[in-house]
Design a protein around this motif. Structure first.
Motif, PDB file in Angstrom:
ATOM      1  N   MET A 160       0.828  -1.214   0.000  1.00 14.55           N
ATOM      2  CA  MET A 160       0.000   0.000   0.000  1.00 14.55           C
ATOM      3  C   MET A 160       0.863   1.265   0.000  1.00 14.55           C
ATOM      4  N   GLN A 161       2.157   1.093   0.255  1.00 13.62           N
ATOM      5  CA  GLN A 161       3.136   2.177   0.294  1.00 13.62           C
ATOM      6  C   GLN A 161       2.794   3.274   1.311  1.00 13.62           C
ATOM      7  N   PRO A 162       2.516   2.906   2.545  1.00 12.07           N
ATOM      8  CA  PRO A 162       2.232   3.920   3.571  1.00 12.07           C
ATOM      9  C   PRO A 162       3.520   4.571   4.072  1.00 12.07           C
ATOM     10  N   GLN A 163       3.385   5.779   4.607  1.00 15.76           N
ATOM     11  CA  GLN A 163       4.528   6.425   5.258  1.00 15.76           C
ATOM     12  C   GLN A 163       4.707   5.899   6.680  1.00 15.76           C
ATOM     13  N   ILE A 164       3.582   5.525   7.302  1.00 12.27           N
ATOM     14  CA  ILE A 164       3.570   5.113   8.707  1.00 12.27           C
ATOM     15  C   ILE A 164       3.132   3.652   8.792  1.00 12.27           C
ATOM     16  N   ILE A 165       3.828   2.875   9.620  1.00 11.76           N
ATOM     17  CA  ILE A 165       3.375   1.510   9.885  1.00 11.76           C
ATOM     18  C   ILE A 165       3.289   1.326  11.395  1.00 11.76           C
ATOM     19  N   VAL A 166       2.105   0.929  11.845  1.00 19.12           N
ATOM     20  CA  VAL A 166       1.858   0.668  13.266  1.00 19.12           C
ATOM     21  C   VAL A 166       1.867  -0.844  13.469  1.00 19.12           C
ATOM     22  N   PHE A 167       2.746  -1.317  14.341  1.00 17.46           N
ATOM     23  CA  PHE A 167       2.835  -2.736  14.665  1.00 17.46           C
ATOM     24  C   PHE A 167       2.250  -2.945  16.059  1.00 17.46           C
ATOM     25  N   ASP A 168       1.110  -3.624  16.131  1.00 18.38           N
ATOM     26  CA  ASP A 168       0.442  -3.836  17.416  1.00 18.38           C
ATOM     27  C   ASP A 168       0.797  -5.224  17.954  1.00 18.38           C
ATOM     28  N   GLU A 169       1.843  -5.279  18.765  1.00 15.55           N
ATOM     29  CA  GLU A 169       2.356  -6.526  19.351  1.00 15.55           C
ATOM     30  C   GLU A 169       2.542  -7.614  18.284  1.00 15.55           C
ATOM     31  N   PRO A 170       3.321  -7.324  17.236  1.00 13.06           N
ATOM     32  CA  PRO A 170       3.404  -8.245  16.095  1.00 13.06           C
ATOM     33  C   PRO A 170       4.167  -9.536  16.376  1.00 13.06           C
ATOM     34  N   THR A 171       4.902  -9.599  17.489  1.00 12.67           N
ATOM     35  CA  THR A 171       5.685 -10.814  17.776  1.00 12.67           C
ATOM     36  C   THR A 171       5.128 -11.614  18.946  1.00 12.67           C
ATOM     37  N   ALA A 172       3.999 -11.194  19.486  1.00 12.19           N
ATOM     38  CA  ALA A 172       3.477 -11.813  20.708  1.00 12.19           C
ATOM     39  C   ALA A 172       3.157 -13.292  20.534  1.00 12.19           C
ATOM     40  N   MET A 173       2.813 -13.715  19.319  1.00 15.54           N
ATOM     41  CA  MET A 173       2.422 -15.103  19.084  1.00 15.54           C
ATOM     42  C   MET A 173       3.529 -15.921  18.426  1.00 15.54           C
ATOM     43  N   LEU A 174       4.740 -15.354  18.350  1.00 16.46           N
ATOM     44  CA  LEU A 174       5.821 -16.008  17.627  1.00 16.46           C
ATOM     45  C   LEU A 174       6.868 -16.600  18.562  1.00 16.46           C
ATOM     46  N   ASP A 175       7.603 -17.579  18.043  1.00 15.40           N
ATOM     47  CA  ASP A 175       8.716 -18.144  18.804  1.00 15.40           C
ATOM     48  C   ASP A 175       9.916 -17.191  18.698  1.00 15.40           C
ATOM     49  N   PRO A 176      10.988 -17.423  19.465  1.00 10.86           N
ATOM     50  CA  PRO A 176      12.134 -16.492  19.449  1.00 10.86           C
ATOM     51  C   PRO A 176      12.710 -16.238  18.056  1.00 10.86           C
ATOM     52  N   LYS A 177      12.776 -17.292  17.221  1.00 16.31           N
ATOM     53  CA  LYS A 177      13.302 -17.105  15.860  1.00 16.31           C
ATOM     54  C   LYS A 177      12.395 -16.175  15.059  1.00 16.31           C
ATOM     55  N   GLY A 178      11.078 -16.411  15.144  1.00 16.40           N
ATOM     56  CA  GLY A 178      10.133 -15.568  14.425  1.00 16.40           C
ATOM     57  C   GLY A 178      10.171 -14.128  14.918  1.00 16.40           C
ATOM     58  N   ARG A 179      10.300 -13.938  16.236  1.00 18.21           N
ATOM     59  CA  ARG A 179      10.387 -12.594  16.801  1.00 18.21           C
ATOM     60  C   ARG A 179      11.596 -11.854  16.252  1.00 18.21           C
TER      61      ARG A 179
END
Length: 272
Positions: A160-179
């Motif tokens: 979408m080519q936004p200027q701003i990206i908001v990440f709302d706890e994007p790693t909360a469900m991931l393992d350490p490698k994914g985080r």
């Protein structure tokens, strides 16, 4: 003028049987500069995710204003531009994936804003390359790991080519490698000029930001440079800082400003 301006923001909602009004955000005043990397932290119920949803007008203020690149989120005529300019990546990538083929999923956003097919192809390929998922473009999202799905969700926002990206706890469900993979992408996006807002519980992620905002009971409790916030005791110490403290307790000469594993490793190696 700041890219994001928040003036006296208040947000209330009706709780339970409809008889009780609850205040989730109470008098927030903030400015976020273009190209900055801001981490927002706080306990559950502090209001950080509620604030996140105000940046691209998923929620609208009960009182006060949010101005995104000169446009007020209360202006219905500006909502399309605001949501195109401010993308969101949520905790659970499955909630953002809408197609049975990866590249179609990434193309969904640009198609909905009327981008021509030739440009969509270019955007999809670039977004998938940016998150290291181009080779998976013909696969079904259901065949991917949680970290890979989150990268596809990020690619869909990038297309979408936004200027701003908001990440709302994007790693909360991931393992350490994914985080680690997702945090690496976030840092690369910031380095490329994107304005990043990261909602997180993890101080190891927040310390990578230019600025940490700590929220409590719907208010901004602290706002400053990550190391100042950590030294002020408003957030938990990083694992590296905790280990450094234990080594100091054992009599080792470890500086007080060790916060990352890389800093601790470098210092310990210098003692040889």
């Amino acid at each position: 003028m700041s890219l994001i301006e928040i003036h006296n923001l208040k947000f209330t909602y009706i709780e339970g049987d409809g008889a009780q009004q609850k205040t989730a955000l109470d008098g927030i005043n903030l400015e976020i500069e273009r190209g900055s990397f801001v981490a927002i932290m706080g306990r559950n119920g502090s209001g950080k995710s509620t604030l996140a949803k105000h940046f691209n007008a998923l929620l609208l203020p009960t009182e006060g204003d949010i101005i995104i690149d000169g446009k007020n989120t209360k202006d219905e005529n500006s909502l399309w531009d605001i949501r195109s300019n401010c993308g969101m990546v949520f905790q659970n990538p499955d909630n953002q994936l809408v197609s049975s083929v990866v590249e179609d999923d990434v193309a969904f956003g640009p198609e909905n804003i009327g981008v021509n097919p030739t440009e969509i192809r270019v955007r999809v390929d670039k977004a998938l390359n940016d998150v290291g998922m181009y080779e998976h473009r013909k696969k079904g999202p259901h065949l991917l790991s949680g970290g890979q799905k989150q990268r596809i969700a990020i690619a869909g926002v990038l297309a979408m080519q936004p200027q701003i990206i908001v990440f709302d706890e994007p790693t909360a469900m991931l393992d350490p490698k994914g985080r680690k993979e997702i945090l690496s992408i976030i840092k690369e996006l910031h380095d490329s000029g994107k304005t990043i807002i990261l909602i997180t519980h993890f101080i190891e992620e927040a310390i990578e930001a230019d600025r940490i905002i700590v929220m409590e009971k719907g208010k901004v409790k602290q706002d400053g440079a990550p190391r100042e916030i950590i030294l002020g005791g408003e957030v938990d110490l990083t694992f590296a800082a905790q280990l450094a403290q234990k080594l100091r307790d054992k009599g080792m000469s470890i500086p007080q400003d060790i916060f990352t594993e890389e800093e601790l490793e470098k210092h310990l190696c210098s003692l040889k």
